[in-house]
Scaffold this motif. Structure first.
Motif, PDB file in Angstrom:
ATOM      1  N   LYS A  56      56.713  63.564  61.606  1.00  0.00           N
ATOM      2  CA  LYS A  56      56.823  63.442  62.924  1.00  0.00           C
ATOM      3  C   LYS A  56      57.159  62.066  63.267  1.00  0.00           C
ATOM      4  N   THR A  57      56.609  60.998  62.807  1.00  0.00           N
ATOM      5  CA  THR A  57      56.680  59.596  63.224  1.00  0.00           C
ATOM      6  C   THR A  57      58.232  59.407  62.399  1.00  0.00           C
ATOM      7  N   LEU A  62      63.815  58.191  64.073  1.00  0.00           N
ATOM      8  CA  LEU A  62      65.222  58.680  63.925  1.00  0.00           C
ATOM      9  C   LEU A  62      65.975  59.215  65.161  1.00  0.00           C
ATOM     10  N   ARG A  63      65.355  59.662  66.074  1.00  0.00           N
ATOM     11  CA  ARG A  63      65.617  60.287  67.327  1.00  0.00           C
ATOM     12  C   ARG A  63      66.197  58.990  68.426  1.00  0.00           C
ATOM     13  N   GLY A  64      65.862  57.882  68.232  1.00  0.00           N
ATOM     14  CA  GLY A  64      66.259  56.940  68.996  1.00  0.00           C
ATOM     15  C   GLY A  64      67.525  56.027  68.403  1.00  0.00           C
ATOM     16  N   PRO A  65      68.360  55.324  69.347  1.00  0.00           N
ATOM     17  CA  PRO A  65      69.439  54.646  68.648  1.00  0.00           C
ATOM     18  C   PRO A  65      69.163  53.513  67.859  1.00  0.00           C
ATOM     19  N   SER A  66      67.886  52.836  68.077  1.00  0.00           N
ATOM     20  CA  SER A  66      67.597  51.718  67.181  1.00  0.00           C
ATOM     21  C   SER A  66      67.263  52.098  65.822  1.00  0.00           C
ATOM     22  N   MET A  71      70.390  53.532  60.484  1.00  0.00           N
ATOM     23  CA  MET A  71      70.214  54.509  59.449  1.00  0.00           C
ATOM     24  C   MET A  71      71.641  55.098  58.813  1.00  0.00           C
ATOM     25  N   ALA A  72      72.423  55.413  60.066  1.00  0.00           N
ATOM     26  CA  ALA A  72      74.018  55.933  59.791  1.00  0.00           C
ATOM     27  C   ALA A  72      74.490  54.935  59.153  1.00  0.00           C
ATOM     28  N   LEU A 122      71.096  63.721  59.608  1.00  0.00           N
ATOM     29  CA  LEU A 122      70.811  62.823  60.475  1.00  0.00           C
ATOM     30  C   LEU A 122      71.150  62.932  61.971  1.00  0.00           C
ATOM     31  N   ALA A 123      71.962  63.383  62.151  1.00  0.00           N
ATOM     32  CA  ALA A 123      72.558  63.847  63.465  1.00  0.00           C
ATOM     33  C   ALA A 123      71.669  64.956  63.916  1.00  0.00           C
ATOM     34  N   ARG A 124      71.601  65.945  63.036  1.00  0.00           N
ATOM     35  CA  ARG A 124      70.702  66.947  63.647  1.00  0.00           C
ATOM     36  C   ARG A 124      69.094  66.620  63.964  1.00  0.00           C
ATOM     37  N   ILE A 125      68.749  65.518  63.129  1.00  0.00           N
ATOM     38  CA  ILE A 125      67.428  64.781  63.499  1.00  0.00           C
ATOM     39  C   ILE A 125      67.465  64.050  64.926  1.00  0.00           C
TER      40      ILE A 125
END
Length: 131
Positions: A56-57, A62-66, A71-72, A122-125
């Motif tokens: 969850k953490t 990974l949901r934030g742009p930072s 990561m991408a 990554l995009a899905r997350i």
């Protein structure tokens, strides 16, 4: 030119050896190595600063742009670096032109496929879908 040197003076200026290539591979490997060093340091620092390593953490990170953008970049640069390194190994040790072409093509498809799969996950997350 001394004995043993096969590059012409113009080739030396352009950074080309007797095979008329190689400088681009060398530079790409060095630049991707530096980028991986910086992005790997970022990843280790972020992981150490997280309150916990629960899924969850990590998803919140990974949901934030930072978190998603570096990561991408890590995924893209990592697969590029791996592909360049494997191409050099194939070029050095596979002497039959047909086999070399087939292996380099297979490596390209594997690298692009692996990177696409990782970026899709990554995009899905990052966009809120389920991983």
């Amino acid at each position: 030119m001394s004995i043993g040197e096969s590059a012409t003076p113009l080739g030396k200026v352009r950074g080309l050896g007797s095979a008329r290539e190689g400088g681009e591979h060398w530079l790409t490997e060095r630049l991707t190595s530096i980028a991986l060093l910086l992005l790997g340091t970022w990843l280790i620092a972020v992981m150490l600063l997280l309150p916990s390593l629960e899924p969850k953490t990590l998803v919140e990170l990974l949901r934030g742009p930072s978190g998603a953008v570096p990561m991408a970049l890590l995924i893209i640069v990592g697969f590029t670096h791996a592909l360049e390194g494997m191409k050099v190994v194939v070029d050095d040790y596979v002497h039959d032109e047909g086999n070399r072409f087939a292996l380099n093509t297979a490596l390209l498809f594997l690298a692009v496929g692996g990177a696409a799969l990782a970026l899709f996950a990554l995009a899905r997350i990052a966009l809120g879908g389920q991983a």
